[in-house]
Design a protein around this motif. Sequence first.
Motif, PDB file in Angstrom:
ATOM      1  N   ARG A 166       0.802  -1.229   0.000  1.00 24.79           N
ATOM      2  CA  ARG A 166       0.000   0.000   0.000  1.00 24.79           C
ATOM      3  C   ARG A 166       0.834   1.277   0.000  1.00 24.79           C
ATOM      4  O   ARG A 166       0.538   2.207  -0.740  1.00 24.79           O
ATOM      5  CB  ARG A 166      -0.988   0.000   1.159  1.00 24.79           C
ATOM      6  N   PRO A 167       1.895   1.394   0.780  1.00 19.15           N
ATOM      7  CA  PRO A 167       2.623   2.674   0.827  1.00 19.15           C
ATOM      8  C   PRO A 167       3.582   2.890  -0.350  1.00 19.15           C
ATOM      9  O   PRO A 167       4.268   3.903  -0.397  1.00 19.15           O
ATOM     10  CB  PRO A 167       3.396   2.599   2.142  1.00 19.15           C
ATOM     11  N   TYR A 168       3.626   1.971  -1.290  1.00 19.59           N
ATOM     12  CA  TYR A 168       4.597   2.056  -2.375  1.00 19.59           C
ATOM     13  C   TYR A 168       3.955   2.472  -3.696  1.00 19.59           C
ATOM     14  O   TYR A 168       2.796   2.178  -3.968  1.00 19.59           O
ATOM     15  CB  TYR A 168       5.290   0.705  -2.595  1.00 19.59           C
ATOM     16  N   ILE A 169       4.763   3.096  -4.533  1.00 13.35           N
ATOM     17  CA  ILE A 169       4.408   3.337  -5.921  1.00 13.35           C
ATOM     18  C   ILE A 169       4.726   2.046  -6.655  1.00 13.35           C
ATOM     19  O   ILE A 169       5.760   1.423  -6.412  1.00 13.35           O
ATOM     20  CB  ILE A 169       5.212   4.522  -6.484  1.00 13.35           C
ATOM     21  N   LYS A 170       3.833   1.642  -7.562  1.00 11.06           N
ATOM     22  CA  LYS A 170       3.999   0.354  -8.221  1.00 11.06           C
ATOM     23  C   LYS A 170       3.957   0.512  -9.741  1.00 11.06           C
ATOM     24  O   LYS A 170       3.152   1.264 -10.262  1.00 11.06           O
ATOM     25  CB  LYS A 170       2.884  -0.603  -7.783  1.00 11.06           C
ATOM     26  N   LEU A 220       6.446  -6.919 -11.120  1.00 14.64           N
ATOM     27  CA  LEU A 220       6.054  -5.826 -10.251  1.00 14.64           C
ATOM     28  C   LEU A 220       7.304  -5.161  -9.705  1.00 14.64           C
ATOM     29  O   LEU A 220       8.175  -5.825  -9.138  1.00 14.64           O
ATOM     30  CB  LEU A 220       5.213  -6.334  -9.068  1.00 14.64           C
ATOM     31  N   ILE A 221       7.394  -3.861  -9.928  1.00 17.88           N
ATOM     32  CA  ILE A 221       8.433  -3.056  -9.305  1.00 17.88           C
ATOM     33  C   ILE A 221       7.716  -2.111  -8.363  1.00 17.88           C
ATOM     34  O   ILE A 221       6.744  -1.467  -8.750  1.00 17.88           O
ATOM     35  CB  ILE A 221       9.239  -2.248 -10.337  1.00 17.88           C
ATOM     36  N   TYR A 222       8.182  -2.040  -7.137  1.00 19.07           N
ATOM     37  CA  TYR A 222       7.568  -1.100  -6.202  1.00 19.07           C
ATOM     38  C   TYR A 222       8.657  -0.349  -5.462  1.00 19.07           C
ATOM     39  O   TYR A 222       9.746  -0.866  -5.228  1.00 19.07           O
ATOM     40  CB  TYR A 222       6.624  -1.815  -5.237  1.00 19.07           C
ATOM     41  N   TYR A 223       8.366   0.907  -5.153  1.00 16.82           N
ATOM     42  CA  TYR A 223       9.343   1.752  -4.476  1.00 16.82           C
ATOM     43  C   TYR A 223       8.617   2.854  -3.719  1.00 16.82           C
ATOM     44  O   TYR A 223       7.460   3.166  -4.015  1.00 16.82           O
ATOM     45  CB  TYR A 223      10.354   2.343  -5.471  1.00 16.82           C
TER      46      TYR A 223
END
Length: 125
Positions: free
Chosen positions: A7-11, A56-59
């Motif tokens: 939830r707190p990440y940009i995906k 999926l890349i998340y940051y």
Amino acid sequence: MNGETFRPYIKVLFVPAGYSLTVDFNVYETENPALFFINTNQYLDIQSATDEDAFLIYYNRDFYCIQIHDEEVACDGLLFNNIFEIPKVDLLEDQLKTVSQLFNQINDELNFRVAPVLHRSSLTK
């Protein structure tokens, strides 16, 4: 996918054709491979998938200094937080080849370093 972990990440989600997913209240059926850009706290649910893997890349927002340098980065309103456009880009054949190579290179690099930032697997249960 919509749990507290992501939830707190940009995906950035790279999915092949044949996937069905919901972003916020919109259902998307991928007829072509596509990239989805999902901001923090946006609802994401993958209803169905094919045998082909998705990426999926998340940051976090600080990774590209989006909060501080948003004007230079130009992501807010273009890729993320755009209420008028679909957060999806269908990939043409030449784009698909380039994007696939990039995601595979990232995956190879992260597997080499054993970093858990990129997950290459079927994203459904």
